[in-house]
Design an enzyme around this catalytic site. Sequence first.
Site, PDB file in Angstrom:
ATOM      1  N   ARG A  11       5.093   2.785  -8.225  1.00 56.88           N
ATOM      2  CA  ARG A  11       6.167   3.252  -9.115  1.00 56.88           C
ATOM      3  C   ARG A  11       6.261   2.387 -10.367  1.00 56.88           C
ATOM      4  O   ARG A  11       6.702   2.847 -11.412  1.00 56.88           O
ATOM      5  CB  ARG A  11       7.490   3.299  -8.337  1.00 56.88           C
ATOM      6  CG  ARG A  11       7.874   1.970  -7.746  1.00 56.88           C
ATOM      7  CD  ARG A  11       8.917   2.109  -6.645  1.00 56.88           C
ATOM      8  NE  ARG A  11       8.358   2.690  -5.421  1.00 56.88           N
ATOM      9  CZ  ARG A  11       9.081   3.018  -4.353  1.00 56.88           C
ATOM     10  NH1 ARG A  11      10.389   2.827  -4.369  1.00 56.88           N
ATOM     11  NH2 ARG A  11       8.518   3.527  -3.286  1.00 56.88           N
TER      12      ARG A  11
ATOM     13  N   LYS B 167       0.492  -6.459   3.051  1.00 58.04           N
ATOM     14  CA  LYS B 167       0.408  -5.431   4.088  1.00 58.04           C
ATOM     15  C   LYS B 167      -0.228  -6.018   5.343  1.00 58.04           C
ATOM     16  O   LYS B 167      -1.151  -6.819   5.251  1.00 58.04           O
ATOM     17  CB  LYS B 167      -0.463  -4.271   3.598  1.00 58.04           C
ATOM     18  CG  LYS B 167       0.210  -3.375   2.598  1.00 58.04           C
ATOM     19  CD  LYS B 167      -0.628  -2.153   2.317  1.00 58.04           C
ATOM     20  CE  LYS B 167       0.022  -1.280   1.264  1.00 58.04           C
ATOM     21  NZ  LYS B 167       1.270  -0.658   1.691  1.00 58.04           N
TER      22      LYS B 167
ATOM     23  N   ASP C 157      -4.524  -2.022  -2.913  1.00 60.56           N
ATOM     24  CA  ASP C 157      -3.116  -2.383  -2.727  1.00 60.56           C
ATOM     25  C   ASP C 157      -2.995  -3.312  -1.521  1.00 60.56           C
ATOM     26  O   ASP C 157      -2.863  -2.857  -0.381  1.00 60.56           O
ATOM     27  CB  ASP C 157      -2.275  -1.114  -2.529  1.00 60.56           C
ATOM     28  CG  ASP C 157      -0.793  -1.428  -2.353  1.00 60.56           C
ATOM     29  OD1 ASP C 157      -0.405  -2.591  -2.592  1.00 60.56           O
ATOM     30  OD2 ASP C 157      -0.035  -0.506  -1.980  1.00 60.56           O
TER      31      ASP C 157
END
Length: 494
Positions: free
Chosen positions: A345, A271, A264
Amino acid sequence: MKITLSKELDSKQDVLVLGLFEEDKHNYKFLSAELSKELDEAIKRKVFERKFGSTHTSNAPPYKKTLVIALGKKKEFTLNCLRRALGKAVKFACCSQYSSLTTNLVSLAHSSKKWKDNDLGRATAEGLLLAEYTFKKYLGKEKKEKLPELHTAALQLESAAPFADGLATGRVIAEATNFVKDLVNEPARVATTEYLEKVARSVASQHKTIRIRVLHAPEMKKLGMGAILGVGQGSATPPSTIILEYHGGKGKWSAIVGKGITFDSGGYNLKPTKYIEDMHTDMAGSAAVLGTIKAMAELKVKKNIVGVMAMAENMVSSRAQHPGDIVTAYNGKTIQVGNTDAEGRLVLADALAYTEDKYKPEVIIDLATLTGACVVALGYYAAGMVGNDEALQTALEQAGNDSYDRVWKLPFYEEYQDWMDGSVSDLNNVETKGKGYEAGSITGGVFLSKFVEKARWAHLDIAGTAYIPEEGDYGQKYATGAGVRVLSYYFLQD
Ligand code: BES
Ligand code: ZN
Ligand code: ZN
């Protein structure tokens, strides 16, 4: 590790591990006068505290090394204290470069008569075998040699059949947990969506009761799984949905669904340093699903359980999705991607809706390293839980407490339920109310709930528990295998 049971301590082993409750005088004179004297003195001089976990080591005969572990007060001693004491024993023996031990810890716990023999056996295997794990694959020869394996744990106990059954169950659960630790510790360069498919296929091939199906990108496109495809479209390794059907009995399906982001990066909402490095672990939910299915098959649990792993890599590239894109999920709902870093999600949206549609499960439990907010709220020692069914959540709480893979229920009030509503779409993947970050673990759950219609459903956010910076008495730093124990205990209930 071989675990043996016998009436007496086994004098053939290298290391002796003894337990000592606070209220007991030590009665180890029968072992050797030297050890007994040494222990008397240590207690008198208060160098050996009697509270749980403090230890005294000795070179006095008859064993090569002796470890005495204080067990605290009898009435405060729990099954998890037993796991911890056994974990200490294993780690001590390995650190001292010995490969076998004998101990009276289990017979001491047994004599309190507080637990069923089966539960005692389960916890015993878990304490020993979870402690044994190390992630050795990338260590050089020299470092590897310093980590000997414990080949025998000889337990002093009058062997009883239920204890041995529990031991066997605990072994399966602990080994499945260690298997998951390996997957989660594996760097993203290796543990791609394709790698996890290979591992899942190999697990399935070992059990006639497991049937595997894998949906690849073209099929997911046909099925209308636009949310997971959007997340995976920037990666060189394509997204997939790995489905493991465990046929263990008659009756309705239960489903376990895991987030499987093999890395991720955050996507275009990239990030920053200090948050990105550990993101090879973002597939921990799907790894726990695979580990649990493996354990259920080995234990021949008489239930039908479908495990679904929602796999994708969230990367940056000219083909990656843009913040602001709008995708359509399997159930037809449209989602604006307010933030490409809220990708878990999205993959779960399709996986949950697909699973419910195809399998009509009575129960769905999803596991995901979903939110940093959960780590802030609960730290490393409890997964956050929301859901639509009280009884299911109570059962998971019980399974969590018993296995010590704990879950903590968060409120799921009516007031939260419209916080993920979209403005130009049905939903947004980030909050559209407030400042945008309040109650992040709960609103993440709100988003997921829009993809479950009829099933009793619970969501476990394992962002804090799956990968931790602290070593425990029977656990290690980094991957923990979170989820396998709570789910296994849950499916073994009643
Ligand atoms: N994988 C992360 C969550 C995470 C954070 C897991 C720390 C383990 C440790 C997830 O995909 C994420 O980035 N979530 C965002 C959601 C936000 C943009 C609504 C987060 O928590 O910041
Ligand atoms: Zn993210
Ligand atoms: Zn993520």
